[in-house]
Design an enzyme around this catalytic site. Structure first.
Site, PDB file in Angstrom:
ATOM      1  N   HIS A 185       0.638  -1.011   0.161  1.00 27.88           N
ATOM      2  CA  HIS A 185       0.090  -0.059  -0.134  1.00 27.88           C
ATOM      3  C   HIS A 185       0.910   1.333  -0.030  1.00 27.88           C
ATOM      4  CE1 HIS A 185      -2.971  -3.059   1.596  1.00 27.88           C
ATOM      5  NE2 HIS A 185      -3.832  -2.421   0.963  1.00 27.88           N
ATOM      6  N   ASP A 255      -4.162  -6.172  -8.479  1.00 24.46           N
ATOM      7  CA  ASP A 255      -4.321  -5.761  -7.266  1.00 24.46           C
ATOM      8  C   ASP A 255      -4.620  -3.983  -7.386  1.00 24.46           C
ATOM      9  OD1 ASP A 255      -4.780  -5.195  -4.488  1.00 24.46           O
ATOM     10  OD2 ASP A 255      -2.910  -6.093  -3.831  1.00 24.46           O
TER      11      ASP A 255
END
Length: 339
Positions: A185, A255
């Site tokens: 992230h 993702d």
């Protein structure tokens, strides 16, 4: 040819804004993904899912969610119980293999009861990553264990439970996120492990479950294969590892394109994802300017990607005849047996 473009979109709130309505109608995402910000009470979730499908004129449009249990669970009480994590299920497996496998199947079957009645038909589960000691906690307790054999067995049971309940599974994060020492992230991790060790440990669960219909990529560099690009934007990893060695010929989605492990602006990130050979780009946050950039360079869903998308939709079957209350009671007893 598909009527959709090759992307999955998130939205900002409990209902669509006028801008989102117009945008999704024009840009025709293949599917959508929901987060906690999109969840309040059952009627609201049902209405949102129905509205999304209506905008793209496809009753079979997929609506995804990450409903694993543990810390990654978008639906919470009072809608559904707080469910155990993958690591808790794995601990049960190590105590009693039969009970562990049954618990993984039961939890997925309960997820299916919870989700399908709301209009959600894809659960981004099972997590097939195999963590190593010292790896970043971004996977952590989400994993079934630190041995590929346990992850493989539990992952198969979890996928079977979803399929029995009329849901589609998504295996993640192919070809493996368990060895990453950074949170994707926020930054890009590099794994320098030799290929032979990766094959025996990290890739093994994905290879064993390569028959499943959909997979989500890992934003991780595997320097033994491609020292410059993460799997999500590496044609070499996609072709040589995911498609060839692992043997996965299902729908391959990225993702979240918003994650900071990827470099460049959203246009460049999206171009790189498709150039690497992925079928679908995933954008989660619902931020309009980002979505516009992603949609601007997202192609029509056609050719091999369209075929894989259709196979994924057709993989979904009607739910079995399981009794929900009986399975909830069995799941509770399963955990009490080893408490």
């Amino acid at each position: 040819m598909s009527e959709s473009k090759a992307w999955i979109a998130g939205t900002t709130g409990l209902k669509l804004t006028p801008d989102e309505i117009a945008f999704f109608r024009d840009e025709r995402p293949w599917g959508f993904i929901l987060f906690a910000r999109n969840i309040s009470e059952p009627a609201q979730i049902e209405d949102l899912c129905a509205h999304l499908r209506d905008l793209v004129h496809r009753d079979d449009a997929l609506v995804l969610i990450d409903q694993e249990g543990g810390r990654v669970q978008r639906l919470r009480p009072p809608l559904v119980p707080n469910y155990p994590s993958g690591s808790q299920l794995g601990a049960l497996f190590r105590e009693n293999e039969e009970l562990g496998l049954r618990s993984a199947w039961l939890l997925s079957r309960l997820h299916a009861f919870d989700l399908l009645k709301l209009g959600i038909n894809v659960d981004c589960l099972p997590v097939l990553d195999v963590p190593v000691e010292g790896a970043n906690d971004v996977i952590g307790t989400r994993a079934y264990g630190k041995h590929p054999e346990i992850v493989t067995a539990m992952g198969r049971a979890a996928a079977d439970g979803l399929l029995a309940g009329g849901m589609l599974p998504v295996i993640k994060h192919i070809p493996g996120h368990g060895r990453a020492f950074a949170d994707t992230h926020h930054e890009l991790p590099t794994v320098s492990t030799p290929l032979e060790e990766l094959a025996e440990h990290d890739f093994a669960p994905f290879r064993a479950l390569a028959d499943l219909p959909m997979a989500m990529s890992a934003h991780v560099i595997f320097s033994a294969v491609d020292p410059k690009n993460p799997a999500t934007t590496s044609g070499k990893v996609v072709e040589e590892i995911i498609r060839d060695y692992i043997g996965f010929d299902g729908l391959l989605m990225s993702d979240d394109v918003s994650m900071n492990a990827l470099s460049g602006d959203y246009f460049d990130r999206t171009k790189a994802i498709f150039a690497a050979g992925l079928d679908i780009v995933l954008h989660c946050h619902g931020i309009m300017e980002q979505m516009k950039a992603v949609a601007a360079c997202t192609p029509e869903l056609e050719g091999k990607a369209f075929e894989r998308a259709q196979r994924a939709i057709e993989y979904r079957k009607e739910p079995d005849a399981s009794n929900e209350e009986e399975l909830r009671e069995e799941f509770q007893r399963t955990f009490e047996a080893v408490a």
